[in-house]
Design a protein around this motif. Structure first.
Motif, mmCIF file in Angstrom:
data_model
loop_
_atom_site.group_PDB
_atom_site.id
_atom_site.type_symbol
_atom_site.label_atom_id
_atom_site.label_comp_id
_atom_site.label_asym_id
_atom_site.label_seq_id
_atom_site.Cartn_x
_atom_site.Cartn_y
_atom_site.Cartn_z
ATOM 1 N N ALA A 331 1.344 -17.732 17.140
ATOM 2 C CA ALA A 331 1.252 -16.309 16.788
ATOM 3 C C ALA A 331 1.930 -16.037 15.446
ATOM 4 O O ALA A 331 1.413 -15.259 14.621
ATOM 5 N N GLU A 332 3.064 -16.670 15.207
ATOM 6 C CA GLU A 332 3.758 -16.495 13.925
ATOM 7 C C GLU A 332 2.905 -17.017 12.775
ATOM 8 O O GLU A 332 2.841 -16.409 11.703
ATOM 9 N N ALA A 333 2.229 -18.134 13.000
ATOM 10 C CA ALA A 333 1.376 -18.710 11.956
ATOM 11 C C ALA A 333 0.185 -17.812 11.664
ATOM 12 O O ALA A 333 -0.200 -17.628 10.500
ATOM 13 N N VAL A 334 -0.416 -17.244 12.700
ATOM 14 C CA VAL A 334 -1.549 -16.332 12.512
ATOM 15 C C VAL A 334 -1.110 -15.110 11.713
ATOM 16 O O VAL A 334 -1.808 -14.655 10.789
ATOM 17 N N GLU A 335 0.062 -14.578 12.041
ATOM 18 C CA GLU A 335 0.579 -13.402 11.328
ATOM 19 C C GLU A 335 0.882 -13.738 9.874
ATOM 20 O O GLU A 335 0.577 -12.970 8.960
ATOM 21 N N ARG A 336 1.464 -14.929 9.638
ATOM 22 C CA ARG A 336 1.776 -15.348 8.259
ATOM 23 C C ARG A 336 0.499 -15.501 7.442
ATOM 24 O O ARG A 336 0.436 -15.074 6.282
ATOM 25 N N LEU A 337 -0.515 -16.112 8.030
ATOM 26 C CA LEU A 337 -1.782 -16.296 7.328
ATOM 27 C C LEU A 337 -2.371 -14.951 6.923
ATOM 28 O O LEU A 337 -2.865 -14.785 5.795
ATOM 29 N N GLY A 338 -2.289 -13.975 7.804
ATOM 30 C CA GLY A 338 -2.793 -12.644 7.480
ATOM 31 C C GLY A 338 -2.042 -12.009 6.335
ATOM 32 O O GLY A 338 -2.653 -11.392 5.436
ATOM 33 N N ARG A 339 -0.724 -12.140 6.332
ATOM 34 C CA ARG A 339 0.093 -11.569 5.251
ATOM 35 C C ARG A 339 -0.239 -12.229 3.921
ATOM 36 O O ARG A 339 -0.359 -11.559 2.889
ATOM 37 N N TRP A 340 -0.368 -13.547 3.922
ATOM 38 C CA TRP A 340 -0.652 -14.259 2.674
ATOM 39 C C TRP A 340 -2.032 -13.890 2.140
ATOM 40 O O TRP A 340 -2.192 -13.672 0.933
ATOM 41 N N ARG A 341 -3.003 -13.816 3.021
ATOM 42 C CA ARG A 341 -4.347 -13.493 2.553
ATOM 43 C C ARG A 341 -4.417 -12.066 2.020
ATOM 44 O O ARG A 341 -5.111 -11.808 1.028
ATOM 45 N N ALA A 342 -3.694 -11.162 2.645
ATOM 46 C CA ALA A 342 -3.658 -9.795 2.134
ATOM 47 C C ALA A 342 -3.003 -9.758 0.759
ATOM 48 O O ALA A 342 -3.455 -9.035 -0.148
ATOM 49 N N ALA A 343 -1.946 -10.555 0.580
ATOM 50 C CA ALA A 343 -1.222 -10.549 -0.693
ATOM 51 C C ALA A 343 -2.075 -11.082 -1.839
ATOM 52 O O ALA A 343 -2.052 -10.537 -2.952
ATOM 53 N N VAL A 344 -2.856 -12.151 -1.599
ATOM 54 C CA VAL A 344 -3.642 -12.727 -2.690
ATOM 55 C C VAL A 344 -4.972 -12.002 -2.881
ATOM 56 O O VAL A 344 -5.683 -12.277 -3.852
ATOM 57 N N SER A 345 -5.282 -11.051 -2.010
ATOM 58 C CA SER A 345 -6.542 -10.322 -2.160
ATOM 59 C C SER A 345 -6.437 -9.187 -3.172
ATOM 60 O O SER A 345 -7.453 -8.619 -3.580
ATOM 61 N N ARG A 346 -5.214 -8.856 -3.603
ATOM 62 C CA ARG A 346 -5.024 -7.785 -4.571
ATOM 63 C C ARG A 346 -5.388 -8.265 -5.980
ATOM 64 O O ARG A 346 -5.342 -9.470 -6.266
ATOM 65 N N PRO A 347 -5.694 -7.346 -6.872
ATOM 66 C CA PRO A 347 -6.134 -7.756 -8.220
ATOM 67 C C PRO A 347 -5.019 -8.288 -9.107
ATOM 68 O O PRO A 347 -5.285 -8.986 -10.083
ATOM 69 N N ASP A 348 -3.769 -7.942 -8.822
ATOM 70 C CA ASP A 348 -2.650 -8.450 -9.613
ATOM 71 C C ASP A 348 -1.432 -8.555 -8.716
ATOM 72 O O ASP A 348 -1.489 -8.263 -7.520
ATOM 73 N N GLY A 349 -0.315 -9.004 -9.285
ATOM 74 C CA GLY A 349 0.885 -9.161 -8.485
ATOM 75 C C GLY A 349 2.034 -9.689 -9.307
ATOM 76 O O GLY A 349 1.917 -9.859 -10.529
ATOM 77 N N PRO A 350 3.179 -9.971 -8.660
ATOM 78 C CA PRO A 350 4.317 -10.545 -9.375
ATOM 79 C C PRO A 350 3.958 -11.903 -9.956
ATOM 80 O O PRO A 350 3.112 -12.616 -9.425
ATOM 81 N N SER A 351 4.602 -12.265 -11.051
ATOM 82 C CA SER A 351 4.352 -13.559 -11.672
ATOM 83 C C SER A 351 4.505 -14.684 -10.648
ATOM 84 O O SER A 351 5.397 -14.647 -9.792
ATOM 85 N N ALA A 352 3.626 -15.662 -10.753
ATOM 86 C CA ALA A 352 3.616 -16.760 -9.774
ATOM 87 C C ALA A 352 4.165 -18.063 -10.336
ATOM 88 O O ALA A 352 4.259 -19.053 -9.595
#
Length: 409
Positions: A331-352
Motif C-alpha cells: 500500500a505504501e508503494a502504491v501511494e508513493r507511485l501515485g505521488r511521484w507520477r503526479a509530481a512529474v506530470s506537471r509542466p515545471d518544477g524544482p530543479s532536478a
C-alpha cells in the motif's frame, strides 16, 4: 535458452559514481572498478515455483548494480543460469503428476514475463543447466584426472581440500558448514566421502530420473555448483566483478563454486566480490517453496497491481536487509507511485540536478535504494508545496527514476 526483452535505459547528463558494495568474502565495503565491460554472474531460479517476492528482491538488487554501471558509461556483461534439472524440480513434477520438462519450461516462461513486467534488465547470456552439460562434463573429468575429485559408487565428488582458499567466501567454520550443507542440498552424512563437506559434481543415473551421456563419467546429470562454474567460466572467465545471489547461496553454492573454479584454473579469485541479497519473509518466516508461504509477482499482476508499485515495494528495503512482505508495504508503494507520477506530470518544477546526484550517490553507496527513494520523495514534496520554474525538471526526474531505479513514471 532465451532471456526476456530489455526495456530502454534513458541516458542521463553527467556520469555516475563507481559502486561501493558489501563483499561477503571480506565482510566489508569494496569499491568496484571494472574495466570498460563490467562482468556479473547472478544465480538463477530452479523453475518449479516462480516468481515469488524473494526472487524478485534478489534480481532487483542486481538490476541496480547493472544500472549503476551503465550510468558510469560502461557496458555490462551479465550472465544468469536456470537450474532446469535438479532434485527439487523432479520432486515437484512427481508430486503434481507433471512432466519435469514441461514444468521447467512453463515456470521459466512465467519468470521471463515477471522480469519483463518489473523492467529488470535481461542477461546477455541466459543458460540452462541441461544445455550446459556438454561444457560441464569436461570440467568434471579434468577435476577427477587432476586428483581434485573422486568416485563414490558411480557418483563423482569434489574434494574441498584441493582448494587452499576453501572457506574464504562464507567465512564459516566447519561445524556451521556441515549444518548448512545438510539443509541446502548436500549430503554430509554419506558414508565413504573423504570429507563430509565434499559436494557432488556428477550424479550417476538413477532409475526413473533423467540422465545424459557423461563420456568417461558414465550416464548421469551434473551437480548444482559445477553448473554455474561451467557457465561462468565459459562466458565471463576467471576474476569477474560480481558473483551475486540471495544470502542463502553464500554457503554452500558460492563457496563450492569458487573452489571448483580455483582448483580447475589454478587462479584466484573466481569473483572479485561476492554480493548477497537478504531474505524476504511472510507471516514470520522466510518465503520458501518448502513452507509454501509465497507471494507471487504473477498473482499480484493478475490482481491488477502496477508492476512499478511492486518494484517500489522492493526498493523501499535495503537489498542486504531481511524484511517481511505485508499489505502495508504494498500500500505504501502504491501511494508513493501515485505521488511521484503526479509530481512529474506537471509542466515545471524544482530543479532536478541535485536530485539526480543524490540518487547516484545513494546507489553508489552499497545500493542504498531507500535513501534514493527518500530523495525523490523530498523533490515530489517540494513540487507539491511550491512548484518551481524549471520546465525541464519533471522530465529529468522521470528519466532519472527510470534509468537508475527502473521505475517508469
Amino acid at each position: 535458452m532465451h532471456a526476456w526483452p530489455a526495456s530502454e535505459v534513458p541516458a542521463l547528463p553527467g556520469k555516475g559514481r563507481d559502486l561501493r558494495i558489501h563483499d561477503t568474502a571480506t565482510g566489508g565495503l569494496v569499491t568496484l572498478d571494472p574495466g570498460p565491460v563490467a562482468r556479473i554472474y547472478v544465480c538463477g531460479i530452479t523453475p518449479y515455483d516462480a516468481t515469488h517476492m524473494g526472487h524478485a528482491a534478489t534480481y532487483n538488487a542486481f538490476d541496480l548494480v547493472q544500472r549503476v554501471w551503465l550510468d558510469t558509461k560502461r557496458q555490462v556483461h551479465y550472465v544468469q543460469n536456470v537450474t532446469d534439472v535438479d532434485d527439487p524440480l523432479l520432486e515437484r513434477a512427481n508430486r503434481d503428476g507433471k512432466d519435469w520438462v514441461e514444468l521447467a519450461e512453463g515456470e521459466t516462461a512465467l519468470f521471463r514475463e515477471d522480469m519483463t513486467a518489473l523492467r529488470l534488465l535481461p542477461p546477455k547470456h541466459y543458460i540452462g543447466a541441461v544445455e550446459a552439460i556438454p561444457g560441464i562434463v569436461p570440467l568434471v573429468e579434468r577435476l577427477r584426472d587432476m586428483g581434485a575429485a573422486y568416485e563414490l559408487e558411480g557418483d563423482i565428488y569434489f574434494s574441498v581440500e584441493s582448494d587452499a582458499h576453501f572457506g574464504e567466501v562464507s567465512g564459516l567454520d566447519s561445524a556451521a558448514m556441515k549444518l548448512l550443507s545438510a539443509e541446502r542440498g548436500g549430503d554430509p552424512e554419506r558414508v565413504g566421502k573423504k570429507n563430509p563437506l565434499d559436494p557432488m559434481l556428477w550424479m550417476a543415473a538413477r532409475d526413473g530420473e533423467p540422465s545424459w551421456d557423461g563420456g568417461s563419467l558414465g550416464r548421469g546429470r551434473p551437480g548444482w555448483h559445477i553448473e554455474c562454474v561451467a557457465i561462468a567460466l565459459d562466458h565471463l572467465g576467471m576474476g569477474f566483478d560480481v558473483q551475486g545471489g540471495g544470502s542463502d547461496l553464500a554457503f554452500p553454492h558460492h563457496e563450492m563454486g569458487a573452489s571448483h573454479a580455483q582448483a580447475l584454473t589454478g587462479e584466484y579469485p573466481f569473483a572479485k566480490a561476492y554480493v548477497h541479497a537478504g531474505m524476504v519473509g511472510l507471516d514470520g518466516a522466510k518465503m520458501s517453496k518448502s513452507k509454501g508461504n509465497l507471494v507471487f509477482v504473477s498473482q499480484l499482476r493478475r490482481d491488477g497491481v502496477d508492476p512499478a508499485a511492486i518494484r517500489l515495494a522492493l526498493l523501499a528495503h535495503h537489498y542486504r536487509a531481511d524484511w517481511e512482505w505485508t499489505d502495508a508495504v504494498l500500500a505504501e508503494a502504491v501511494e508513493r507511485l501515485g505521488r511521484w507520477r503526479a509530481a512529474v506530470s506537471r509542466p515545471d518544477g524544482p530543479s532536478a540536478e541535485a536530485l539526480v546526484e543524490e540518487i547516484r550517490e545513494a546507489l553508489a553507496n552499497d545500493l542504498d535504494a531507500p535513501a534514493a527513494l527518500a530523495a525523490v520523495d523530498r523533490w515530489a514534496a517540494r513540487q507539491g508545496a511550491d512548484g518551481g520554474a524549471d520546465e525541464g525538471a519533471p522530465g529529468v526526474v522521470s528519466r532519472a527514476v527510470d534509468a537508475l531505479l527502473g521505475v517508469a513514471l
